[in-house]
Design a protein around this motif. Structure first.
Motif, PDB file in Angstrom:
ATOM      1  N   UNK A 279       0.860  -1.180   0.000  1.00  0.00           N
ATOM      2  CA  UNK A 279       0.000   0.000   0.000  1.00  0.00           C
ATOM      3  C   UNK A 279       0.901   1.236   0.000  1.00  0.00           C
ATOM      4  N   UNK A 280       0.269   2.403   0.037  1.00  0.00           N
ATOM      5  CA  UNK A 280       1.032   3.656   0.008  1.00  0.00           C
ATOM      6  C   UNK A 280       0.783   4.430   1.297  1.00  0.00           C
ATOM      7  N   UNK A 281       1.870   4.772   1.970  1.00  0.00           N
ATOM      8  CA  UNK A 281       1.797   5.602   3.174  1.00  0.00           C
ATOM      9  C   UNK A 281       2.811   6.718   3.055  1.00  0.00           C
ATOM     10  N   UNK A 282       2.347   7.954   3.236  1.00  0.00           N
ATOM     11  CA  UNK A 282       3.232   9.125   3.168  1.00  0.00           C
ATOM     12  C   UNK A 282       4.044   9.137   1.879  1.00  0.00           C
ATOM     13  N   UNK A 283       3.381   8.752   0.779  1.00  0.00           N
ATOM     14  CA  UNK A 283       4.025   8.819  -0.528  1.00  0.00           C
ATOM     15  C   UNK A 283       5.028   7.724  -0.796  1.00  0.00           C
ATOM     16  N   UNK A 284       5.042   6.656   0.013  1.00  0.00           N
ATOM     17  CA  UNK A 284       5.998   5.562  -0.168  1.00  0.00           C
ATOM     18  C   UNK A 284       5.272   4.219  -0.164  1.00  0.00           C
ATOM     19  N   UNK A 285       5.801   3.260  -0.939  1.00  0.00           N
ATOM     20  CA  UNK A 285       5.264   1.912  -0.942  1.00  0.00           C
ATOM     21  C   UNK A 285       5.690   1.196   0.329  1.00  0.00           C
ATOM     22  N   UNK A 286       4.725   0.548   0.979  1.00  0.00           N
ATOM     23  CA  UNK A 286       5.020  -0.173   2.221  1.00  0.00           C
ATOM     24  C   UNK A 286       4.396  -1.559   2.159  1.00  0.00           C
ATOM     25  N   UNK A 287       4.977  -2.470   2.931  1.00  0.00           N
ATOM     26  CA  UNK A 287       4.462  -3.825   3.076  1.00  0.00           C
ATOM     27  C   UNK A 287       3.283  -3.787   4.046  1.00  0.00           C
ATOM     28  N   UNK A 288       2.104  -4.206   3.581  1.00  0.00           N
ATOM     29  CA  UNK A 288       0.933  -4.198   4.465  1.00  0.00           C
ATOM     30  C   UNK A 288       0.985  -5.318   5.491  1.00  0.00           C
ATOM     31  N   UNK A 289       1.820  -6.317   5.237  1.00  0.00           N
ATOM     32  CA  UNK A 289       1.843  -7.490   6.095  1.00  0.00           C
ATOM     33  C   UNK A 289       0.771  -8.506   5.746  1.00  0.00           C
ATOM     34  N   UNK A 290      -0.093  -8.179   4.786  1.00  0.00           N
ATOM     35  CA  UNK A 290      -1.153  -9.105   4.374  1.00  0.00           C
ATOM     36  C   UNK A 290      -0.677  -9.944   3.199  1.00  0.00           C
ATOM     37  N   UNK A 291      -0.648 -11.230   3.384  1.00  0.00           N
ATOM     38  CA  UNK A 291      -0.197 -12.144   2.331  1.00  0.00           C
ATOM     39  C   UNK A 291      -1.245 -12.258   1.229  1.00  0.00           C
ATOM     40  N   UNK A 292      -0.771 -12.431   0.002  1.00  0.00           N
ATOM     41  CA  UNK A 292      -1.657 -12.721  -1.128  1.00  0.00           C
ATOM     42  C   UNK A 292      -1.946 -14.218  -1.088  1.00  0.00           C
ATOM     43  N   UNK A 293      -3.198 -14.584  -0.857  1.00  0.00           N
ATOM     44  CA  UNK A 293      -3.513 -15.992  -0.651  1.00  0.00           C
ATOM     45  C   UNK A 293      -4.714 -16.483  -1.420  1.00  0.00           C
ATOM     46  N   UNK A 294      -5.111 -17.713  -1.106  1.00  0.00           N
ATOM     47  CA  UNK A 294      -6.171 -18.384  -1.840  1.00  0.00           C
ATOM     48  C   UNK A 294      -7.510 -17.663  -1.716  1.00  0.00           C
ATOM     49  N   UNK A 295      -7.783 -17.044  -0.553  1.00  0.00           N
ATOM     50  CA  UNK A 295      -9.047 -16.324  -0.422  1.00  0.00           C
ATOM     51  C   UNK A 295      -9.106 -15.133  -1.367  1.00  0.00           C
ATOM     52  N   UNK A 296      -7.953 -14.503  -1.609  1.00  0.00           N
ATOM     53  CA  UNK A 296      -7.895 -13.382  -2.551  1.00  0.00           C
ATOM     54  C   UNK A 296      -8.072 -13.871  -3.990  1.00  0.00           C
ATOM     55  N   UNK A 297      -7.505 -15.037  -4.293  1.00  0.00           N
ATOM     56  CA  UNK A 297      -7.677 -15.618  -5.625  1.00  0.00           C
ATOM     57  C   UNK A 297      -9.140 -15.942  -5.875  1.00  0.00           C
ATOM     58  N   UNK A 298      -9.753 -16.587  -4.902  1.00  0.00           N
ATOM     59  CA  UNK A 298     -11.162 -16.967  -5.020  1.00  0.00           C
ATOM     60  C   UNK A 298     -12.023 -15.722  -5.221  1.00  0.00           C
ATOM     61  N   UNK A 299     -11.801 -14.707  -4.415  1.00  0.00           N
ATOM     62  CA  UNK A 299     -12.556 -13.457  -4.510  1.00  0.00           C
ATOM     63  C   UNK A 299     -12.327 -12.770  -5.854  1.00  0.00           C
ATOM     64  N   UNK A 300     -11.074 -12.666  -6.269  1.00  0.00           N
ATOM     65  CA  UNK A 300     -10.732 -11.940  -7.494  1.00  0.00           C
ATOM     66  C   UNK A 300     -11.328 -12.581  -8.733  1.00  0.00           C
TER      67      UNK A 300
END
Length: 606
Positions: A279-300
């Protein structure tokens, strides 16, 4: 938007004829042996970028007895507004099969429920396209050939003008040529590119260009055009990718491996565990800590295949063959299912090349740990056998978004959605500098957009995208400059203002080759320029008369286009031409033109 019609006389004074060997309008008028026949008025629509093609078409039609009114719009957005309103008889259009499979070349454009449909609904066309989708390459050639004849020869709904090469140029003194790939279908991927001086990778931005500054949507399912294809390709990871020659691969995708089960209806993907959303915080890319996983694939993928999942869904027809997406829980399913055409289990296929075999299957993405053999496996089931589904999963519209983030942004009521007050996920207003800026993007790919304005968009590397692998993005920052004119873009490349120019025009090759600092890459492409003959507006004269459409069809001489582009174009019958050799070809025929025009005028007089 008010319809802009430019008379032929005015056009001669304002548009430069691009091909010196193409007949001028005066020559066409004096050389027309049927000048005693009543001229038929035709409204020809195109964008400023189509100027050369508009000139050629105008002259071909004029010398065959038409009076051509050219409506040349200044940019793509205004052109599409005119086209969507049906303010044309014929329109220049383009289509690139970015998935590398023939179904994509025709489904959106020609099926009755296609999200980019350009012809009147035709059940015979639908049947042939759906039949070809279930066939393998050795079977579908005849089916696509028949489909082309229904669209072009029998009904004159549309016809190809030419197939283009694909080309890009870059500053080889700055960029390492070995890190720049030229893809036949896939949009340009930034993550492999490196500077010759690798110390610049973290300090200097890679500067690219694109023509469109008005972005359709940064939600991958809501756009499928030149304004966002390259951007979304680099912001969202997919289950599979395409190689330079259109081979489906798991390399640099969300999957370690994929496998097709016997029957060609079940597709399995074993997911990586080293990608987090940025995500973007204060104009910089940061790691949200949220893994890209199967629930995101299913939803997408479920929302990608559902035309009602978002307002103005523009890519659902690409994914309508998806019947179900599930997370596999039972190991025995992988052990008992076999790979199509092979005596190998799905489990063995998914384990190929892995450091650790599959010890357990987990449904919670936070529990996935490849080093311990704990994996997530997703199964996609199609409505019927559909081998081409993998190509669609490589398209930017199958990019994986964050289920949690998208649902938190898209809180509007779909039935009462108001574009003036509701800002959905991916809306460019959320990333545009100024009062509307509230960057809500979550990127699963190697880059995330930080911000944009009318001049450029800025991107930064996703710090949590395969960080310890060779697939991590090499250059930290990317800037995409919006330059609408290709000659201006080439000048910017030559002067060093930009580093790489994607989508170079054939007439610019010689200029690039004359610059010692620049390198030109060329190869085949799936890009086709074609002519839409208006049948979707039932009130149009072209919709009401097959004879008029065929008179237009047989006025087109593709050799004029090839000659005007210095022989750097190929003939095309439909957008499927670069992918399937059907043997079909258009031949201009002045006698047929006059026969059909005479029939049209006779019918009009009754």
């Amino acid at each position: 938007m008010k319809k802009k019609l430019i008379s032929t006389a005015v056009l001669l004074g304002t548009l430069a004829l691009s091909a010196c060997d193409v007949t001028t309008e005066d020559e066409a008028a004096t050389g027309n042996s049927n000048s005693d026949q009543e001229a038929v008025q035709i409204d020809l629509l195109g964008a400023a970028a189509d100027e050369k093609d508009l000139n050629i078409l105008r002259d071909q039609l004029t010398r065959n007895g038409f009076e051509v009114n050219v409506n040349q719009q200044p940019d793509y957005a205004s052109y599409r507004a005119q086209r969507d309103a049906g303010n044309f008889d014929i329109s220049v259009a383009s289509w690139t099969t970015v998935t590398g499979n023939p179904d994509y070349a025709v489904r959106s454009l020609f099926t009755s429920d296609g999200d980019s449909r350009v012809i009147a609904p035709d059940s015979e066309v639908d049947e042939l396209i759906n039949q070809a989708a279930t066939e393998n390459e050795s079977e579908y050639v005849d089916t696509y050939s028949e489909m082309e004849n229904v669209i072009v020869t029998e009904n004159a709904y549309a016809v190809g003008l030419y197939n283009s090469l694909k080309a890009q140029a870059f500053n080889k003194e700055l960029i390492n040529p070995d890190t720049v790939n030229l893809y036949k279908s896939r949009a340009f991927a930034w993550d492999t590119v490196q500077f010759n001086d690798t110390s610049l990778n973290s300090s200097e931005p890679l500067i690219l260009t694109q023509t469109e500054s008005d972005l359709t949507s940064l939600d991958p399912i809501k756009g499928n055009d030149g304004s966002i294809n390259q951007l979304n390709t680099n912001m969202y990871v997919r289950l599979v990718n395409l190689t330079e020659d259109d081979t489906v691969t798991s390399e640099a995708s969300l999957s370690y491996n994929h496998a097709i089960a016997e029957g060609n209806s079940d597709y399995y993907f074993i997911l990586r565990d080293d990608i987090n959303f940025a995500s973007v915080e204060d104009g910089q890319a940061v790691d949200t800590g949220e893994r890209v996983g199967a629930d995101d694939v299913e939803f997408s993928l479920e929302r990608a295949s559902d035309p009602e999942s978002v307002p103005d869904h523009r890519t659902y027809s690409l994914h309508e063959y998806i019947d179900d997406v599930t997370v596999v829980e039972d190991m025995s399913e992988l052990e008992e299912a076999t790979v199509a055409g092979e005596n190998t289990s799905i489990k063995e296929a998914l384990e190929a090349g892995l450091d650790t075999p599959i010890n357990s299957l987990v449904t919670d993405k936070t529990q996935s740990d490849s080093s311990a053999g704990n994996y997530q496996v997703v199964k996609l089931t199609t409505t019927e056998p559909f081998p081409q589904v993998l190509n669609y999963l490589a398209h930017q519209s199958a990019g994986i978004v964050s289920k949690e983030q998208v649902e938190s942004v898209n809180t509007y009521d779909i039935e009462n959605f108001d574009i003036n007050t509701d800002i959905p996920y991916g809306d460019q207003r959320a990333v545009t500098e100024g009062d509307t800026y509230d960057n809500h993007l979550y990127a699963s790919g190697p880059y995330i957009m930080i911000a944009k304005n009318d001049y450029e968009a800025t991107f930064q590397k996703n710090p949590a995208y395969m960080p310890d692998s060779e697939n991590a993005a090499q250059i930290e920052n990317v800037t995409v400059r919006f330059i609408g004119d290709m000659d201006s873009a080439l000048s910017a490349l030559r002067s060093g203002e930009v580093h790489l120019l994607y989508g170079l025009e054939e007439t610019q090759y010689e200029v690039v080759e004359g610059e010692d600092s620049l390198e030109l890459q060329t190869g085949p492409s799936n890009a086709v320029e074609y002519l839409i003959i208006n049948t979707t507006n039932e009130e149009s004269k072209t919709a009401q008369s097959e004879d008029l459409r065929k008179a237009i069809l047989y006025s087109i001489n593709q050799d004029d286009f090839i000659q005007s582009y210095d022989g750097q174009k190929n003939k095309a019958f439909t957008p499927v031409s670069p992918l399937v050799d059907t043997g079909n070809e258009l031949e201009a025929d002045a006698d047929l033109v006059q026969d059909h025009l005479a029939n049209y005028l006779e019918q009009s007089a009754e």
